[in-house]
Design a protein around this motif. Structure first.
Motif, short mmCIF file in Angstrom:
data_model
loop_
_atom_site.label_atom_id
_atom_site.label_comp_id
_atom_site.label_asym_id
_atom_site.label_seq_id
_atom_site.Cartn_x
_atom_site.Cartn_y
_atom_site.Cartn_z
N SER A 56 56.98 35.87 45.39
CA SER A 56 56.92 35.85 46.50
C SER A 56 55.84 36.96 47.06
O SER A 56 54.24 37.20 46.81
N SER A 59 52.71 35.88 45.03
CA SER A 59 52.09 34.21 45.62
C SER A 59 51.08 35.47 46.66
O SER A 59 49.93 34.62 47.01
N GLN A 60 51.55 36.62 46.75
CA GLN A 60 51.05 37.84 47.88
C GLN A 60 49.81 37.83 47.32
O GLN A 60 49.16 39.20 47.54
N TYR A 61 49.89 37.89 45.45
CA TYR A 61 48.76 39.37 44.72
C TYR A 61 49.22 40.45 44.97
O TYR A 61 48.55 41.53 44.66
N LYS A 62 50.63 41.26 44.99
CA LYS A 62 51.05 42.29 44.99
C LYS A 62 50.80 43.36 43.57
O LYS A 62 52.49 43.12 43.85
#
Length: 185
Positions: A56, A59-62
């Motif tokens: 996740s 996919s959130q580019y964190k």
């Protein structure tokens, strides 16, 4: 009592700690404990939740949170359970997680996240031979079709990485030495 049963007792143990803190009047400790429980980094040692959390974050580019969680796992979990023979596997999983981040950013048309990644971490990654060829990734048209990088964009590679990571975490969590509070009947 099996390790799996003991780990399922974590919520019960958490409630015992809360009860004790309330009984003793340690309100600041209680607030801090409750805050940290809400952001449980390793989801009470549930492998599926840890893998989901990492994916996740990808996919959130964190990327900073990915690094933070991975460093936590290395420092507080892997270092206490894994033999030196597994060090190369940890390094490979770390490498794969970062590569997945990059390929996901490209596959979802976010090249700015790739640039940001290399701007932030490129200097330290340049010291590792495994990364030498990856610095050209942002400059390749259609890296999904490139002979060197194409495999990292496939569902098969992503599924294989996910399964390997799950298996590794499962074995690692099974090797954990439980704290005394979880050794009750």
């Amino acid at each position: 009592m099996s390790l799996r049963t003991s780990l399922h007792n974590i919520p019960f143990a958490d409630n015992l700690v809360r009860e004790y803190l309330i009984f003793r009047g340690f309100t600041k400790s209680l607030l801090s404990f409750d805050t940290e429980r809400k952001t449980d980094r390793i989801s009470s040692f549930r492998v599926d939740k840890v893998v989901d959390q990492l994916f996740s974050l990808v996919s959130q580019y964190k990327i900073d949170q990915i690094y933070d969680l991975w460093n936590y796992l290395e420092e507080f979990i892997f270092s206490k359970t894994i033999s030196t023979s597994s060090t190369s596997l940890i390094r490979t999983l770390d490498l794969s997680l970062k590569r997945y981040y990059l390929t996901n950013a490209i596959a979802t048309s976010n090249p700015n996240k790739v640039k940001e990644f290399f701007d932030t971490y490129g200097e330290s990654l340049a010291l590792h031979p495994d990364w030498k060829d990856w610095f050209i990734l942002p400059f390749i048209k259609n890296p999904q079709n490139h002979e060197q990088f194409g495999i990292y964009f496939t569902k098969e590679w992503i599924d294989s990485f996910s399964q390997t990571l799950s298996n590794f975490l499962s074995l690692t969590f099974q090797q954990l030495k439980l704290p005394t509070i979880l050794n009750f009947n």
